[in-house]
Design an enzyme around this catalytic site. Structure first.
Site, PDB file in Angstrom:
ATOM      1  CG  ASP A 100      24.348 112.136  32.897  1.00 28.03           C
ATOM      2  OD1 ASP A 100      25.590 112.206  32.841  1.00 28.03           O
ATOM      3  OD2 ASP A 100      23.642 112.859  33.617  1.00 28.03           O
ATOM      4  CB  THR A 160      29.546 109.163  32.896  1.00 30.09           C
ATOM      5  OG1 THR A 160      29.835 110.155  33.891  1.00 30.09           O
ATOM      6  CG2 THR A 160      30.744 108.236  32.768  1.00 30.09           C
ATOM      7  CG  ASN A 171      27.584 116.224  29.753  1.00 29.05           C
ATOM      8  OD1 ASN A 171      26.406 116.168  30.105  1.00 29.05           O
ATOM      9  ND2 ASN A 171      28.572 115.847  30.545  1.00 29.05           N
TER      10      ASN A 171
END
Length: 245
Positions: free
Chosen positions: A9, A43, A198
């Protein structure tokens, strides 16, 4: 080597709070890449917002952008793209107006929000992700409940005060699976690192799921390991401890 893919990420993980990659983290990422590990940016950002950081690190590996709605075979070649239906976008837009909350939406063509939205945008653009920024906890909960009633949506966040929506079943874990297929790697050979909801699906699905020290509590609780914060080279720690040990 036990782990062959490192999925990272960006915000709150790879990047410090100043939105930069520290020299120490960059050094260890390069060491991992030189050892043959595929380092993959994973991402919620768009391709345009993510690619310069991959370039800075010298990566020529696959990339996962917009929470998995796009998977790039390499930094210059799109492999797969998943779009949100126009009717879903229309419903989410209406919800933002009904609740009077700030919205934003990523399309293939760019980022749209209240400042540049226009009549006809829904039909004219190809939509990848829709989001809301809601600082009020009660109001955010109400928006979340409405979204769950709509159905057909993958609902996460990238900060505690936002909501991010992708097509159902599309997330960073689905992105990593696609990348594994491209590279001939098993999910058990992957490490996923992140800090927000996420990242949760990826952290649960990877061979080793790592939460940052600055991660949201639910992410930490589901991780195999909690590393140092994004400001304290947590990624470098993961590479030293698990990948190049």
């Amino acid at each position: 080597m036990k782990y062959r893919l490192l999925a990272l990420d960006m915000d709150g993980t790879l990047l410090t709070d100043n939105h930069q990659i520290s020299s120490e983290t960059a050094k260890w990422i390069r060491k991992a890449a030189e050892a043959g590990v595929h380092v993959c940016l994973s991402t919620g950002r768009s391709y345009d917002e993510a690619a310069p950081f991959g370039e800075e690190l010298g990566l020529d590996t696959p990339m996962i952008t917009v929470n998995g709605s796009e998977v790039w075979k390499n930094p210059h070649e799109l492999y797969h793209r998943e779009l949100l239906g126009q009717e879903l976008i229309a419903q989410m837009y209406r919800l933002s107006r009904d609740k009077k909350v700030w919205f934003w939406a990523y399309s293939v063509e760019g980022l749209y929000n209240e400042h540049n939205w226009y009549d006809g945008a829904i039909q004219e653009k190809q939509w990848l992700k829709f989001g809301y920024n809601v600082s009020d906890d009660q109001l955010r909960h109400e928006v979340l409940m409405e979204l769950q009633n709509i159905g057909g949506l993958e609902i996460t966040n990238s900060t505690p005060w936002n909501i991010e929506v992708n097509p159902q079943g599309i997330n960073k874990a689905s992105g990593i699976r696609t990348v594994c297929g491209l590279l001939g790697i098993d999910m058990s050979e992957t490490v996923a690192v992140g800090d927000s909801l996420n990242d949760l699906a990826a952290i649960q699905a990877a061979g080793l799921g790592v939460a940052m020290e600055n991660a949201q509590l639910a992410v930490k609780e589901n991780a195999d390991y909690v590393t140092s914060s994004n400001n304290d080279d947590g990624i470098a720690e993961v590479i030293r401890k698990f990948i190049l040990a």
